[in-house]
Design an enzyme around this catalytic site. Sequence first.
Site, mmCIF file in Angstrom:
data_model
loop_
_atom_site.group_PDB
_atom_site.id
_atom_site.type_symbol
_atom_site.label_atom_id
_atom_site.label_comp_id
_atom_site.label_asym_id
_atom_site.label_seq_id
_atom_site.Cartn_x
_atom_site.Cartn_y
_atom_site.Cartn_z
ATOM 1 N N HIS A 197 61.481 72.972 28.814
ATOM 2 C CA HIS A 197 62.769 72.707 29.464
ATOM 3 C C HIS A 197 63.384 71.456 28.888
ATOM 4 O O HIS A 197 62.685 70.538 28.469
ATOM 5 C CB HIS A 197 62.619 72.567 30.983
ATOM 6 C CG HIS A 197 61.613 71.534 31.411
ATOM 7 N ND1 HIS A 197 60.252 71.783 31.399
ATOM 8 C CD2 HIS A 197 61.751 70.259 31.854
ATOM 9 C CE1 HIS A 197 59.601 70.721 31.826
ATOM 10 N NE2 HIS A 197 60.492 69.767 32.100
ATOM 11 N N HIS B 95 56.447 74.613 31.224
ATOM 12 C CA HIS B 95 57.389 75.646 30.779
ATOM 13 C C HIS B 95 58.494 74.873 30.088
ATOM 14 O O HIS B 95 59.135 74.008 30.712
ATOM 15 C CB HIS B 95 57.900 76.440 31.994
ATOM 16 C CG HIS B 95 58.884 77.536 31.685
ATOM 17 N ND1 HIS B 95 58.679 78.858 32.070
ATOM 18 C CD2 HIS B 95 60.092 77.521 31.067
ATOM 19 C CE1 HIS B 95 59.708 79.595 31.695
ATOM 20 N NE2 HIS B 95 60.590 78.803 31.081
ATOM 21 N N CYS C 180 59.123 80.039 35.666
ATOM 22 C CA CYS C 180 59.230 81.495 35.525
ATOM 23 C C CYS C 180 59.706 82.106 36.850
ATOM 24 O O CYS C 180 60.521 83.031 36.859
ATOM 25 C CB CYS C 180 57.891 82.100 35.117
ATOM 26 S SG CYS C 180 57.500 81.905 33.362
HETATM 27 P P1 DGP Z 1 58.958 67.293 33.420
HETATM 28 O O1 DGP Z 1 58.338 66.091 34.066
HETATM 29 O O2 DGP Z 1 59.639 66.956 32.108
HETATM 30 O O3 DGP Z 1 57.992 68.434 33.310
HETATM 31 O O4 DGP Z 1 60.122 67.737 34.392
HETATM 32 C C1 DGP Z 1 59.990 68.685 35.392
HETATM 33 C C2 DGP Z 1 61.153 68.525 36.321
HETATM 34 O O5 DGP Z 1 61.242 69.674 37.119
HETATM 35 C C3 DGP Z 1 61.048 67.331 37.267
HETATM 36 O O6 DGP Z 1 62.109 66.410 36.992
HETATM 37 C C4 DGP Z 1 61.184 67.909 38.651
HETATM 38 C C5 DGP Z 1 61.705 69.299 38.392
HETATM 39 N N1 DGP Z 1 61.238 70.315 39.300
HETATM 40 C C6 DGP Z 1 59.935 70.613 39.595
HETATM 41 N N2 DGP Z 1 59.881 71.627 40.468
HETATM 42 C C7 DGP Z 1 61.174 72.000 40.716
HETATM 43 C C8 DGP Z 1 61.759 73.005 41.536
HETATM 44 O O7 DGP Z 1 61.102 73.791 42.217
HETATM 45 N N3 DGP Z 1 63.121 73.057 41.542
HETATM 46 C C9 DGP Z 1 63.895 72.223 40.792
HETATM 47 N N4 DGP Z 1 65.228 72.367 40.861
HETATM 48 N N5 DGP Z 1 63.368 71.270 39.998
HETATM 49 C C10 DGP Z 1 62.021 71.169 39.966
#
Ligand code: DGP
Length: 112
Positions: free
Chosen positions: A98, A96, A6
């Site tokens: 995705h 969230h 968010c």
């Molecule tokens: P999941 O494990 O399916 O919930 O994937 C979450 C993904 O989000 C993980 O591959 C790392 C990514 N991620 C977490 N925090 C951040 C962030 O602050 N920025 C970006 N670009 N990606 C993030």
Amino acid sequence: MDCIFCKIAAGEIPCKKIYEDERVLAFFDIQPQAPVHALIIPKTHVASADELTAQTAGVAADVFGAVPKVARACGLTRGYRVITNVGEDGCQSVRHLHCHLLGGRKLPEEMG
Ligand code: DGP
């Protein structure tokens, strides 16, 4: 609500943006697992695919509707994989909804 996606959607935390419209945002994953690893998120908070209802199914449609645009923006002409993790066994770390969009090489056949 203390939700990192968010905050990214609101511009409070920076990201490497790939695509944005009024309902979704796509950006590069901070921990890439393929040469191209994008995340597509709805700007509306839905915790996961498991939280979707008939009333919120349009949120998933918005995310999937952005998939080809993000894939083209990333130059993924040979195909790609779209994954959404759900809950603990699905290894969902950010609560969230995705989609991960992975590509840029031949991906392993194994899915789990
Ligand atoms: P999941 O494990 O399916 O919930 O994937 C979450 C993904 O989000 C993980 O591959 C790392 C990514 N991620 C977490 N925090 C951040 C962030 O602050 N920025 C970006 N670009 N990606 C993030």
